[in-house]
Design a protein around this motif. Structure first.
Motif, PDB file in Angstrom:
ATOM      1  N   LEU A 114      36.706  38.923  52.670  1.00  0.00           N
ATOM      2  CA  LEU A 114      37.895  39.420  51.980  1.00  0.00           C
ATOM      3  C   LEU A 114      38.427  40.626  52.741  1.00  0.00           C
ATOM      4  CD1 LEU A 114      36.698  39.283  48.249  1.00  0.00           C
ATOM      5  CD2 LEU A 114      38.424  37.795  49.295  1.00  0.00           C
ATOM      6  N   ASP A 115      39.753  40.690  52.861  1.00  0.00           N
ATOM      7  CA  ASP A 115      40.376  41.752  53.648  1.00  0.00           C
ATOM      8  C   ASP A 115      41.495  42.395  52.826  1.00  0.00           C
ATOM      9  OD1 ASP A 115      41.380  43.423  55.576  1.00  0.00           O
ATOM     10  OD2 ASP A 115      42.147  41.832  56.872  1.00  0.00           O
ATOM     11  N   ASP A 116      41.140  43.490  52.122  1.00  0.00           N
ATOM     12  CA  ASP A 116      42.124  44.296  51.393  1.00  0.00           C
ATOM     13  C   ASP A 116      42.892  43.464  50.360  1.00  0.00           C
ATOM     14  OD1 ASP A 116      43.262  46.829  50.921  1.00  0.00           O
ATOM     15  OD2 ASP A 116      45.023  46.330  52.119  1.00  0.00           O
ATOM     16  N   VAL A 117      42.141  42.735  49.534  1.00  0.00           N
ATOM     17  CA  VAL A 117      42.750  41.844  48.533  1.00  0.00           C
ATOM     18  C   VAL A 117      42.910  42.571  47.202  1.00  0.00           C
ATOM     19  CG1 VAL A 117      42.372  39.768  47.124  1.00  0.00           C
ATOM     20  CG2 VAL A 117      41.918  39.725  49.593  1.00  0.00           C
ATOM     21  N   SER A 118      44.102  42.474  46.621  1.00  0.00           N
ATOM     22  CA  SER A 118      44.370  43.053  45.301  1.00  0.00           C
ATOM     23  C   SER A 118      44.977  41.981  44.396  1.00  0.00           C
ATOM     24  CB  SER A 118      45.344  44.234  45.406  1.00  0.00           C
ATOM     25  OG  SER A 118      44.795  45.281  46.180  1.00  0.00           O
ATOM     26  N   ILE A 119      44.450  41.864  43.184  1.00  0.00           N
ATOM     27  CA  ILE A 119      45.035  40.968  42.187  1.00  0.00           C
ATOM     28  C   ILE A 119      44.960  41.644  40.828  1.00  0.00           C
ATOM     29  CG2 ILE A 119      44.493  38.804  43.406  1.00  0.00           C
ATOM     30  CD1 ILE A 119      42.168  38.422  41.404  1.00  0.00           C
ATOM     31  N   ALA A 120      45.886  41.278  39.948  1.00  0.00           N
ATOM     32  CA  ALA A 120      45.879  41.771  38.569  1.00  0.00           C
ATOM     33  C   ALA A 120      45.968  40.563  37.646  1.00  0.00           C
ATOM     34  CB  ALA A 120      47.050  42.712  38.329  1.00  0.00           C
ATOM     35  N   ILE A 121      44.997  40.429  36.732  1.00  0.00           N
ATOM     36  CA  ILE A 121      44.929  39.283  35.820  1.00  0.00           C
ATOM     37  C   ILE A 121      45.487  39.704  34.468  1.00  0.00           C
ATOM     38  CG2 ILE A 121      43.452  37.484  34.870  1.00  0.00           C
ATOM     39  CD1 ILE A 121      43.204  37.622  37.870  1.00  0.00           C
ATOM     40  N   PRO A 122      46.657  39.183  34.066  1.00  0.00           N
ATOM     41  CA  PRO A 122      47.214  39.559  32.755  1.00  0.00           C
ATOM     42  C   PRO A 122      46.333  39.075  31.599  1.00  0.00           C
ATOM     43  CG  PRO A 122      48.867  38.490  34.147  1.00  0.00           C
ATOM     44  CD  PRO A 122      47.533  38.266  34.792  1.00  0.00           C
TER      45      PRO A 122
END
Length: 320
Positions: A20-28
């Protein structure tokens, strides 16, 4: 957006492999979130970090506004792609055991398990050994034990693998019902048809990096190619000539049994759909006119192909 789980700037390396390389996610909250990507993209590594099976090299994960910690494990349910039940144990005994591991009292677990077993039509298998179950029945048992303690976050990795269409639809209906009751679901899969059908939001990971994310509606809107589909009868040469300026004929089919021809046309130079209609309405008879909305499968293939081609080009030495 009210977020249940947020991963920010997650990186993870195994030896020489950047998972993984600088992964951002937001789960509503109370959403079905599709986590997509080809094999080896990094999805499983991200899932393992969320489940605290491994930790990131850098970055942070928060759960319901708090830094992710072992106390959150009981609030998460995980159905891995690699199923694992003890083959020699009886089905009901094992289901009770797994429920108690998740903090449920035996009496409460038995009551809820009986209800789920009846709903999934496997009640008669309570006293059978796991090794006697078909693959589909074993998957039903694992799905039930994953959701039984009503976790706030469910992580389902290829949950329909091996199911026939009837049982796939049964599980899809249960996933939607769980969302309606308040659950948030991360759905990891290669099946783009299922993504189209049940997901609210998606993120696509490829070569360890996130390459797109957003609501299904937003992602499709951003990846439209300004192409319209026209079904018509009439002279194809007149139709083609009418498109000479301002439009591109992408594809045209032969006549079907009713004499109807299907054409896909891209609008050029700021032309609008009404401009296209005005151009062709006097030369052919129009039967249908619709915008072409890309499927998630189309978007998936296009984005992954673009990234892979760019990576290959970057690695190819330039000619002297």
């Amino acid at each position: 957006m009210n977020t249940l789980l947020q991963a920010e700037n997650i990186s993870k390396r195994y030896g020489n492999h950047q998972a993984l390389d600088d992964v951002s996610i937001a789960i509503p909250k109370q959403s079905i979130f599709g986590l997509l990507g080809p094999n080896g993209a990094g999805k499983t590594t991200l899932i393992r970090i969320i489940n605290q099976i491994t930790g990131p090299d850098s970055g942070t994960v928060t759960f319901d506004g708090q830094t992710l910690s072992p106390e959150h494990i009981s609030r998460i349910g995980y159905l891995p792609e690699e199923r694992g039940l003890y083959k020699k144990m009886k089905v009901g005994e094992q289901a009770l055991y797994l429920a108690q591991l998740k903090g449920m009292h035996r009496r409460e677990a038995r009551k809820k398990l009986k209800e789920w077993f009846e709903k999934f039509e496997i009640g008669a298998w309570w006293g059978k050994k796991v090794e006697e179950l078909s693959k589909g029945m074993a998957q039903k048992v694992q799905f039930i034990t994953t959701v039984l303690h009503e976790p706030e976050l469910l992580i389902l990795d290829e949950p329909f693998s091996g199911f026939d269409p009837i049982n796939t639809n049964l599980v899809k209906a249960e996933i939607r019902l769980l969302r309606e009751k308040g659950a948030t679901i991360i759905f990891s899969t290669h099946n783009m048809g299922s993504v189209e059908e049940i997901c609210d939001h998606i993120a696509l990971i490829n070569r360890s990096q996130k390459i797109l994310d957003g609501s299904m509606k937003q992602v499709k809107k951003e990846n439209k190619d300004n192409i319209w589909e026209v079904l018509f009868t009439g002279n194809t040469l007149s139709f083609t000539n009418a498109l000479w300026t301002g439009f591109e004929l992408v594809k045209m089919s032969d006549e079907n049994k009713d004499g109807v021809i299907e054409a896909k046309i891209r609008l050029l130079r700021n032309n609008q759909p009404n401009d296209l209609l005005r151009t062709i309405v006097n030369v052919v008879n129009i039967h249908a006119f619709n915008e072409v909305i890309p499927s998630m499968n189309d978007i998936f293939i296009k984005k992954v192909t673009e990234i892979n081609e760019a990576a290959t080009a970057a690695q190819t030495p330039s000619q002297p």
